[in-house]
Design a protein around this motif. Structure first.
Motif, short mmCIF file in Angstrom:
data_model
loop_
_atom_site.label_atom_id
_atom_site.label_comp_id
_atom_site.label_asym_id
_atom_site.label_seq_id
_atom_site.Cartn_x
_atom_site.Cartn_y
_atom_site.Cartn_z
N ALA A 50 0.83 -1.21 0.00
CA ALA A 50 0.00 0.00 0.00
C ALA A 50 0.86 1.26 0.00
CB ALA A 50 -0.94 -0.01 1.21
N ILE A 51 1.91 1.26 0.81
CA ILE A 51 2.82 2.42 0.86
C ILE A 51 3.46 2.63 -0.50
CG2 ILE A 51 5.03 3.22 1.81
CD1 ILE A 51 4.13 1.96 4.50
N GLU A 52 3.90 1.56 -1.15
CA GLU A 52 4.51 1.70 -2.47
C GLU A 52 3.52 2.25 -3.49
OE1 GLU A 52 6.54 -1.85 -3.68
OE2 GLU A 52 8.03 -1.67 -2.09
N LYS A 53 2.28 1.77 -3.46
CA LYS A 53 1.26 2.28 -4.39
C LYS A 53 0.99 3.76 -4.15
CE LYS A 53 0.03 -1.63 -6.41
NZ LYS A 53 0.27 -1.92 -7.80
N ILE A 54 0.90 4.16 -2.89
CA ILE A 54 0.67 5.57 -2.56
C ILE A 54 1.85 6.42 -3.04
CG2 ILE A 54 0.51 7.24 -0.67
CD1 ILE A 54 -1.14 5.11 0.83
N CYS A 55 3.06 5.93 -2.80
CA CYS A 55 4.24 6.67 -3.25
C CYS A 55 4.25 6.84 -4.76
CB CYS A 55 5.51 5.94 -2.81
SG CYS A 55 5.85 6.08 -1.05
N ASN A 56 3.88 5.77 -5.50
CA ASN A 56 3.84 5.85 -6.96
C ASN A 56 2.76 6.82 -7.43
OD1 ASN A 56 5.90 4.01 -7.14
ND2 ASN A 56 4.54 2.27 -7.46
N LEU A 57 1.67 6.90 -6.68
CA LEU A 57 0.60 7.83 -7.03
C LEU A 57 1.02 9.28 -6.78
CD1 LEU A 57 -2.41 8.10 -7.91
CD2 LEU A 57 -2.97 8.01 -5.47
N VAL A 58 1.67 9.51 -5.66
CA VAL A 58 2.09 10.86 -5.28
C VAL A 58 3.21 11.36 -6.18
CG1 VAL A 58 3.20 12.21 -3.44
CG2 VAL A 58 1.35 10.63 -2.89
N HIS A 59 4.16 10.46 -6.47
CA HIS A 59 5.32 10.88 -7.26
C HIS A 59 5.70 9.74 -8.21
CE1 HIS A 59 8.96 13.02 -8.25
NE2 HIS A 59 8.59 14.00 -7.44
N PRO A 60 5.12 9.71 -9.42
CA PRO A 60 5.33 8.58 -10.33
C PRO A 60 6.77 8.43 -10.84
CG PRO A 60 3.62 10.07 -11.16
CD PRO A 60 4.18 10.67 -9.92
N THR A 61 7.52 9.51 -10.87
CA THR A 61 8.91 9.41 -11.33
C THR A 61 9.82 9.25 -10.12
OG1 THR A 61 9.16 11.83 -11.27
CG2 THR A 61 8.44 10.85 -13.36
N TYR A 62 11.10 9.00 -10.40
CA TYR A 62 12.06 8.79 -9.32
C TYR A 62 12.19 10.04 -8.45
CZ TYR A 62 16.39 8.05 -6.81
OH TYR A 62 17.32 7.92 -5.82
N HIS A 63 12.23 9.82 -7.15
CA HIS A 63 12.50 10.89 -6.20
C HIS A 63 13.23 10.27 -5.01
CE1 HIS A 63 11.87 14.03 -3.21
NE2 HIS A 63 11.66 14.85 -4.25
N PRO A 64 14.32 10.89 -4.54
CA PRO A 64 15.10 10.31 -3.45
C PRO A 64 14.30 10.06 -2.17
CG PRO A 64 16.21 12.27 -4.35
CD PRO A 64 14.91 12.13 -5.05
#
Length: 89
Positions: free
Chosen positions: A40-54
């Motif tokens: 779930a955390i990974e999906k939320i992260c991908n939704l918030v910032h689809p490209t690479y971010h440190p």
């Protein structure tokens, strides 16, 4: 899930005690639950910032590390429960 099923079958086969069942099922539940939270955390992260971010990478790494840590601890607990029974067998 495959490992959890194998552990349940081996637990039944070795006839572990009720308290050992509670610990084994607790470990399985904890690992699977934490894996769902990690996903779930990974999906939320991908939704918030689809490209690479440190910062997103750090969040995902920390989440995955939590699953790894619980899996290692659960493996140690499993060894404590199962190795003496397997050795006696």
């Amino acid at each position: 899930m495959v490992i959890a099923i194998v552990v349940v079958i081996v637990s039944w086969w070795l006839n572990i005690s009720a308290p050992e069942w509670m610990v084994v099922l607790g470990c399985i539940g904890t690992v699977l639950s934490l894996e769902m939270i990690n996903s779930a955390i990974e999906k939320i992260c991908n939704l918030v910032h689809p490209t690479y971010h440190p910062a997103i990478k750090t969040i995902k790494d920390m989440s995955a590390s939590a699953v790894l840590f619980v899996s290692i601890i659960s493996t140690i607990i499993g060894a404590i429960i199962f190795l003496p029974k397997i050795h006696a067998f």
